[in-house]
Design a protein around this motif. Structure first.
Motif, mmCIF file in Angstrom:
data_model
loop_
_atom_site.group_PDB
_atom_site.id
_atom_site.type_symbol
_atom_site.label_atom_id
_atom_site.label_comp_id
_atom_site.label_asym_id
_atom_site.label_seq_id
_atom_site.Cartn_x
_atom_site.Cartn_y
_atom_site.Cartn_z
ATOM 1 N N VAL A 1 0.839 -1.200 0.000
ATOM 2 C CA VAL A 1 0.000 0.000 0.000
ATOM 3 C C VAL A 1 0.874 1.250 0.000
ATOM 4 O O VAL A 1 0.571 2.229 -0.695
ATOM 5 C CB VAL A 1 -0.987 0.005 1.189
ATOM 6 N N ASP A 2 1.975 1.226 0.735
ATOM 7 C CA ASP A 2 2.873 2.383 0.773
ATOM 8 C C ASP A 2 3.456 2.657 -0.608
ATOM 9 O O ASP A 2 3.538 3.799 -1.046
ATOM 10 C CB ASP A 2 3.986 2.136 1.795
ATOM 11 N N LYS A 3 3.854 1.611 -1.310
ATOM 12 C CA LYS A 3 4.497 1.789 -2.616
ATOM 13 C C LYS A 3 3.492 2.014 -3.746
ATOM 14 O O LYS A 3 3.784 2.737 -4.689
ATOM 15 C CB LYS A 3 5.382 0.583 -2.935
ATOM 16 N N LEU A 4 2.296 1.412 -3.665
ATOM 17 C CA LEU A 4 1.336 1.458 -4.773
ATOM 18 C C LEU A 4 0.146 2.379 -4.530
ATOM 19 O O LEU A 4 -0.517 2.778 -5.477
ATOM 20 C CB LEU A 4 0.776 0.056 -5.051
ATOM 21 N N LEU B 1 -5.434 -3.931 -5.259
ATOM 22 C CA LEU B 1 -4.441 -4.394 -4.289
ATOM 23 C C LEU B 1 -4.429 -5.918 -4.228
ATOM 24 O O LEU B 1 -3.361 -6.540 -4.241
ATOM 25 C CB LEU B 1 -4.726 -3.787 -2.908
ATOM 26 N N ALA B 2 -5.609 -6.533 -4.171
ATOM 27 C CA ALA B 2 -5.706 -7.998 -4.126
ATOM 28 C C ALA B 2 -5.044 -8.608 -5.358
ATOM 29 O O ALA B 2 -4.273 -9.569 -5.245
ATOM 30 C CB ALA B 2 -7.165 -8.430 -4.016
ATOM 31 N N ARG B 3 -5.301 -8.055 -6.530
ATOM 32 C CA ARG B 3 -4.694 -8.572 -7.759
ATOM 33 C C ARG B 3 -3.172 -8.414 -7.738
ATOM 34 O O ARG B 3 -2.446 -9.338 -8.106
ATOM 35 C CB ARG B 3 -5.275 -7.868 -8.988
ATOM 36 N N PRO C 1 -7.126 -5.808 10.829
ATOM 37 C CA PRO C 1 -6.288 -5.415 11.973
ATOM 38 C C PRO C 1 -5.415 -4.192 11.692
ATOM 39 O O PRO C 1 -5.112 -3.422 12.603
ATOM 40 C CB PRO C 1 -5.433 -6.655 12.268
ATOM 41 N N LEU C 2 -5.023 -3.981 10.439
ATOM 42 C CA LEU C 2 -4.190 -2.831 10.094
ATOM 43 C C LEU C 2 -5.006 -1.547 10.122
ATOM 44 O O LEU C 2 -4.497 -0.490 10.511
ATOM 45 C CB LEU C 2 -3.545 -3.043 8.727
ATOM 46 N N VAL C 3 -6.270 -1.636 9.736
ATOM 47 C CA VAL C 3 -7.171 -0.484 9.833
ATOM 48 C C VAL C 3 -7.459 -0.201 11.307
ATOM 49 O O VAL C 3 -7.393 0.955 11.754
ATOM 50 C CB VAL C 3 -8.478 -0.735 9.039
ATOM 51 N N ALA C 4 -7.723 -1.261 12.081
ATOM 52 C CA ALA C 4 -8.017 -1.096 13.516
ATOM 53 C C ALA C 4 -6.839 -0.469 14.263
ATOM 54 O O ALA C 4 -7.036 0.315 15.195
ATOM 55 C CB ALA C 4 -8.379 -2.444 14.133
ATOM 56 N N ALA C 5 -5.611 -0.791 13.832
ATOM 57 C CA ALA C 5 -4.413 -0.230 14.466
ATOM 58 C C ALA C 5 -4.142 1.201 14.027
ATOM 59 O O ALA C 5 -3.277 1.873 14.592
ATOM 60 C CB ALA C 5 -3.200 -1.108 14.150
ATOM 61 N N GLY C 6 -4.857 1.672 13.003
ATOM 62 C CA GLY C 6 -4.641 3.028 12.505
ATOM 63 C C GLY C 6 -3.508 3.139 11.504
ATOM 64 O O GLY C 6 -3.045 4.241 11.209
ATOM 65 N N TRP C 7 -3.052 2.017 10.956
ATOM 66 C CA TRP C 7 -1.942 2.016 10.010
ATOM 67 C C TRP C 7 -2.407 2.146 8.571
ATOM 68 O O TRP C 7 -1.659 2.598 7.709
ATOM 69 C CB TRP C 7 -1.090 0.774 10.180
ATOM 70 N N LEU C 8 -3.623 1.688 8.293
ATOM 71 C CA LEU C 8 -4.222 1.837 6.975
ATOM 72 C C LEU C 8 -5.602 2.443 7.147
ATOM 73 O O LEU C 8 -6.239 2.268 8.191
ATOM 74 C CB LEU C 8 -4.369 0.479 6.262
ATOM 75 N N GLU C 9 -6.059 3.126 6.118
ATOM 76 C CA GLU C 9 -7.420 3.650 6.098
ATOM 77 C C GLU C 9 -8.064 3.260 4.779
ATOM 78 O O GLU C 9 -7.383 3.171 3.758
ATOM 79 C CB GLU C 9 -7.436 5.177 6.237
ATOM 80 N N ILE C 10 -9.362 3.021 4.831
ATOM 81 C CA ILE C 10 -10.126 2.762 3.618
ATOM 82 C C ILE C 10 -11.084 3.929 3.464
ATOM 83 O O ILE C 10 -11.977 4.121 4.287
ATOM 84 C CB ILE C 10 -10.884 1.424 3.697
ATOM 85 N N VAL D 1 -7.667 2.214 -0.533
ATOM 86 C CA VAL D 1 -6.864 1.888 0.639
ATOM 87 C C VAL D 1 -5.630 2.773 0.595
ATOM 88 O O VAL D 1 -4.957 2.862 -0.440
ATOM 89 C CB VAL D 1 -6.427 0.402 0.625
ATOM 90 N N HIS D 2 -5.349 3.435 1.713
ATOM 91 C CA HIS D 2 -4.107 4.212 1.776
ATOM 92 C C HIS D 2 -3.471 4.053 3.161
ATOM 93 O O HIS D 2 -4.139 3.726 4.130
ATOM 94 C CB HIS D 2 -4.321 5.680 1.399
ATOM 95 N N ILE D 3 -2.171 4.276 3.173
ATOM 96 C CA ILE D 3 -1.403 4.120 4.406
ATOM 97 C C ILE D 3 -1.427 5.450 5.168
ATOM 98 O O ILE D 3 -1.408 6.526 4.565
ATOM 99 C CB ILE D 3 0.039 3.648 4.096
#
Length: 155
Positions: free
Chosen positions: A52-55, A63-65, A80-89, A100-102
């Motif tokens: 996500v950081d690079k793309l 992203l899935a593809r 879990p990454l969204v819940a931790a605040g590391w990714l947002e949708i 999806v972004h970081i």
């Protein structure tokens, strides 16, 4: 299509390829997870943050593809990454699309984990030998390309 050697003297695979790959994958995953443990990430999470950081920002389907992952697996791994605040949708170009972004916290977590990932990679290279890892990458890339070619012909 990949050419196959049909000569009688050619070696024949013994055992189930899927089982052997899964055995190796489990061991390699454990290896990376042990190195990443202090970062609070598993290798699957580190890989997702890195993609996500690079793309990103990008649509979940894209992203899935890009990660060769099913949509439901991606959704489960994102939670879990969204819940931790590391990714947002967030919202995409229209009301039905999502991106999806970081987050900055996600970037920092990934940066901190990157040193541990690098140590895991170097330790794996030492354990297996650099030439073996290079050959393994080549075989894996070749196998993935064959499946991607098959996927493209099914469209």
């Amino acid at each position: 299509m990949m050419a196959t050697d049909t000569h009688a003297s050619a070696p024949t695979p013994v055992g189930c390829t899927n089982f052997k790959l899964r055995q190796l994958t489990r061991r390699v995953t454990q290896h990376y997870d042990q190195h990443l443990a202090d970062s609070g990430l598993k290798i699957t999470q580190y890989s997702l943050l890195t993609h996500v950081d690079k793309l990103g920002p990008l649509a979940p389907g894209d992203l899935a593809r890009r990660m060769d992952m099913g949509a439901s697996t991606l959704t489960r791994n994102l939670q879990p990454l969204v819940a931790a605040g590391w990714l947002e949708i967030g919202e995409g170009a229209d009301a039905r699309s999502r991106l999806v972004h970081i987050t900055e916290a996600g970037r920092e977590t990934r940066r901190q984990a990157q040193r541990r990932w690098k140590a895991a990679q170097l330790a794996l290279n030492d354990k297996l030998g650099v030439a073996t890892v290079v050959a393994l990458h080549g075989l894996l890339d070749q196998g993935l390309a064959a499946f991607h070619e098959e996927d493209n012909h099914e469209d």
